[in-house]
Write an enzyme that holds these catalytic residues in place. Sequence first.
Site, PDB file in Angstrom:
ATOM      1  N   LEU A  36     -11.095 -48.168 -14.635  1.00  0.00           N
ATOM      2  CA  LEU A  36     -12.145 -47.908 -13.633  1.00  0.00           C
ATOM      3  C   LEU A  36     -11.545 -47.794 -12.241  1.00  0.00           C
ATOM      4  CD1 LEU A  36     -15.594 -49.570 -13.269  1.00  0.00           C
ATOM      5  CD2 LEU A  36     -14.008 -49.673 -11.333  1.00  0.00           C
ATOM      6  N   MET A  37     -11.930 -46.727 -11.560  1.00  0.00           N
ATOM      7  CA  MET A  37     -11.536 -46.541 -10.158  1.00  0.00           C
ATOM      8  C   MET A  37     -12.771 -46.705  -9.290  1.00  0.00           C
ATOM      9  SD  MET A  37     -10.668 -43.015  -8.313  1.00  0.00           S
ATOM     10  CE  MET A  37     -12.427 -42.922  -7.968  1.00  0.00           C
ATOM     11  N   ASN A  38     -12.640 -47.422  -8.154  1.00  0.00           N
ATOM     12  CA  ASN A  38     -13.744 -47.364  -7.182  1.00  0.00           C
ATOM     13  C   ASN A  38     -13.221 -46.989  -5.802  1.00  0.00           C
ATOM     14  OD1 ASN A  38     -13.192 -50.291  -7.933  1.00  0.00           O
ATOM     15  ND2 ASN A  38     -14.529 -50.724  -6.227  1.00  0.00           N
ATOM     16  N   ASP A  39     -13.351 -47.805  -4.796  1.00  0.00           N
ATOM     17  CA  ASP A  39     -13.194 -47.359  -3.406  1.00  0.00           C
ATOM     18  C   ASP A  39     -11.842 -46.702  -3.093  1.00  0.00           C
ATOM     19  OD1 ASP A  39     -15.227 -49.203  -3.628  1.00  0.00           O
ATOM     20  OD2 ASP A  39     -14.489 -50.532  -2.073  1.00  0.00           O
ATOM     21  N   GLN A  55      -9.091 -48.672  -5.307  1.00  0.00           N
ATOM     22  CA  GLN A  55      -9.482 -49.831  -6.111  1.00  0.00           C
ATOM     23  C   GLN A  55      -9.411 -49.428  -7.569  1.00  0.00           C
ATOM     24  OE1 GLN A  55     -10.968 -53.280  -5.039  1.00  0.00           O
ATOM     25  NE2 GLN A  55      -9.168 -52.496  -4.002  1.00  0.00           N
ATOM     26  N   TYR A  98      -8.777 -56.663  -3.162  1.00  0.00           N
ATOM     27  CA  TYR A  98      -9.939 -55.839  -2.828  1.00  0.00           C
ATOM     28  C   TYR A  98      -9.597 -54.819  -1.723  1.00  0.00           C
ATOM     29  CZ  TYR A  98     -13.564 -58.051  -5.720  1.00  0.00           C
ATOM     30  OH  TYR A  98     -14.358 -58.465  -6.752  1.00  0.00           O
ATOM     31  N   ARG A 156     -14.822 -59.126   3.786  1.00  0.00           N
ATOM     32  CA  ARG A 156     -13.780 -58.293   3.151  1.00  0.00           C
ATOM     33  C   ARG A 156     -13.668 -56.895   3.755  1.00  0.00           C
ATOM     34  NH1 ARG A 156     -17.447 -59.403  -1.150  1.00  0.00           N
ATOM     35  NH2 ARG A 156     -18.979 -57.764  -1.486  1.00  0.00           N
ATOM     36  N   ASP A 157     -12.735 -56.147   3.194  1.00  0.00           N
ATOM     37  CA  ASP A 157     -12.541 -54.711   3.443  1.00  0.00           C
ATOM     38  C   ASP A 157     -12.004 -54.416   4.849  1.00  0.00           C
ATOM     39  OD1 ASP A 157     -13.707 -54.651   0.937  1.00  0.00           O
ATOM     40  OD2 ASP A 157     -15.693 -54.086   1.666  1.00  0.00           O
ATOM     41  N   GLU A 215     -20.645 -53.840   3.434  1.00  0.00           N
ATOM     42  CA  GLU A 215     -19.302 -53.644   2.887  1.00  0.00           C
ATOM     43  C   GLU A 215     -18.618 -52.452   3.563  1.00  0.00           C
ATOM     44  OE1 GLU A 215     -19.315 -55.125  -1.644  1.00  0.00           O
ATOM     45  OE2 GLU A 215     -20.144 -53.139  -1.424  1.00  0.00           O
TER      46      GLU A 215
HETATM   47  C1  FRU Z   1     -17.192 -51.779  -2.563  1.00  0.00           C
HETATM   48  C2  FRU Z   1     -16.513 -53.084  -2.933  1.00  0.00           C
HETATM   49  C3  FRU Z   1     -15.764 -53.678  -1.740  1.00  0.00           C
HETATM   50  C4  FRU Z   1     -14.702 -54.515  -2.409  1.00  0.00           C
HETATM   51  C5  FRU Z   1     -14.357 -53.656  -3.601  1.00  0.00           C
HETATM   52  C6  FRU Z   1     -13.956 -54.411  -4.834  1.00  0.00           C
HETATM   53  O1  FRU Z   1     -17.401 -50.963  -3.663  1.00  0.00           O
HETATM   54  O2  FRU Z   1     -17.432 -54.019  -3.442  1.00  0.00           O
HETATM   55  O3  FRU Z   1     -16.576 -54.413  -0.847  1.00  0.00           O
HETATM   56  O4  FRU Z   1     -13.612 -54.742  -1.582  1.00  0.00           O
HETATM   57  O5  FRU Z   1     -15.495 -52.870  -3.894  1.00  0.00           O
HETATM   58  O6  FRU Z   1     -13.512 -53.522  -5.826  1.00  0.00           O
END
Ligand code: FRU
Length: 466
Positions: A36-39, A55, A98, A156-157, A215
Amino acid sequence: MSEAKLINRALKAVMNRQTGDDPYRPAWHLSPQTGLMNDPNGFIQFQGEWHLFYQWNPLACAHGAKYWGHWRSTNLIDWQHEPLALAPAEEYESHGCYSGSAVDHNGTLTLFYTGNVKFAQGRTAWQCLATVDRSGEVTKAGPVISLPTGYTGHVRDPKVWRHQNRWYMVLGAQNLAEQGKVLLYSSDTLHEWALLGEIAGSHLNGLGDFGYMWECPDLFALGDKDVLLVCPQGLPAQEKKWLNAHQSGYFIGSLDYAAAHFPHGEFHELDLGFEFYAPQTTAGDDGRRLLFGWMGVPDAEELLQPTTAKGWIHIMTCPRELTLEQGRLMQRPARELQQLRQQRVCYQQTAASLPALPVEHAELVVQSTGRWSACFGEALTLVCDESGLTLSRRNLRSGEAEYRYWTGDVSRLQILCDRSSIEIFINDGEGVMSARYFPQATPKVVWQGEARLSVDYWQLRSGMVV
Ligand code: FRU
């Protein structure tokens, strides 16, 4: 051998076993080889080359302890996989490395990310620093900011930038009253940071209750203003907006750095489609402000997407150029994407008389007045009428039709298709609607309506990773 090296070796073995038959795998958008890929994270043009980190849970199609994957490119369209950058190996990041960002510090590619730590009674977060050497090897320097008092473990972030000879950082945060906030920090060294204050959030700057957590903030100058991108969680759905599980949008204002004060205007969603979240921008060497977003939304029915049967899930948006025009944030596909175009074919006729055009990987520029509609495969429908645009598809969980809207006069659409995704740029950047969709067969667009359309059509070449 380091944890990251061991994981890289295991990943190579998994990737070599993947088969070619994968109808939803994009041809020119970035997607994870497995898991899984996210941010998007750490987006930067460094010593002439583009780096985009992300991510990543390489071990499953599920959220969980996150790693940082890494791609590199010389032209923003042909990308190369790099070794995994960060793995959650230390106590201060036990439940994930994260999201975060990258800066060039005297010629060293320097990463900031959140060390996420969960324990039985809750969680905490550390903002951490790491450096990347010339061979791509990452060295962690550990935490540089601990949890500030007055906030829950949801801080975070880090997004870091330089302004007038100082470093600044924004963080997404939740205070003890469960209100979403953006915190501003400053530093001379990148290692010691001072909290300057809350610059935006729920119950600030004229906003009422505006979500329980904010976020992925990103703050940058554009034209003569400052723009804050942020993802507030917990905004109740309205009739035609805020319809996704979580929102991603922006405020335009002017940051008073000394007073840590950011008076700003209204919240606008960046993308009115079904999938868009956690965008990150960077300034290119030529001064352009570029953005990548995640074409996904957390806590939606995302994990039901059929690519999980092939062992991967989610894609990035295309890179977009941002400008501020007449007080509006405009988004256009990065000009580099025009290099993907093959031969142009033009049509000028009524919608219903247009041929069905393959849109497996294609770009269309549609100019129109009047009512018409277009079905992409059997899976996604776009209707254009006097109220604006309506995009619809079936919900993956309930099977019911669901809708997203853009309201206003539509004169020109630039539509980018890539197997299981569509990005619709409205009126030369005034709005965007992005969505994933999963057609049964190789998709064609089929048109209806008596409106006369002018359509420029290109097949796009593959731009993917070696
Ligand atoms: C946003 C988020 C960020 C966090 C990351 C974790 O999609 O929830 O706030 O750093 O994804 O994967």
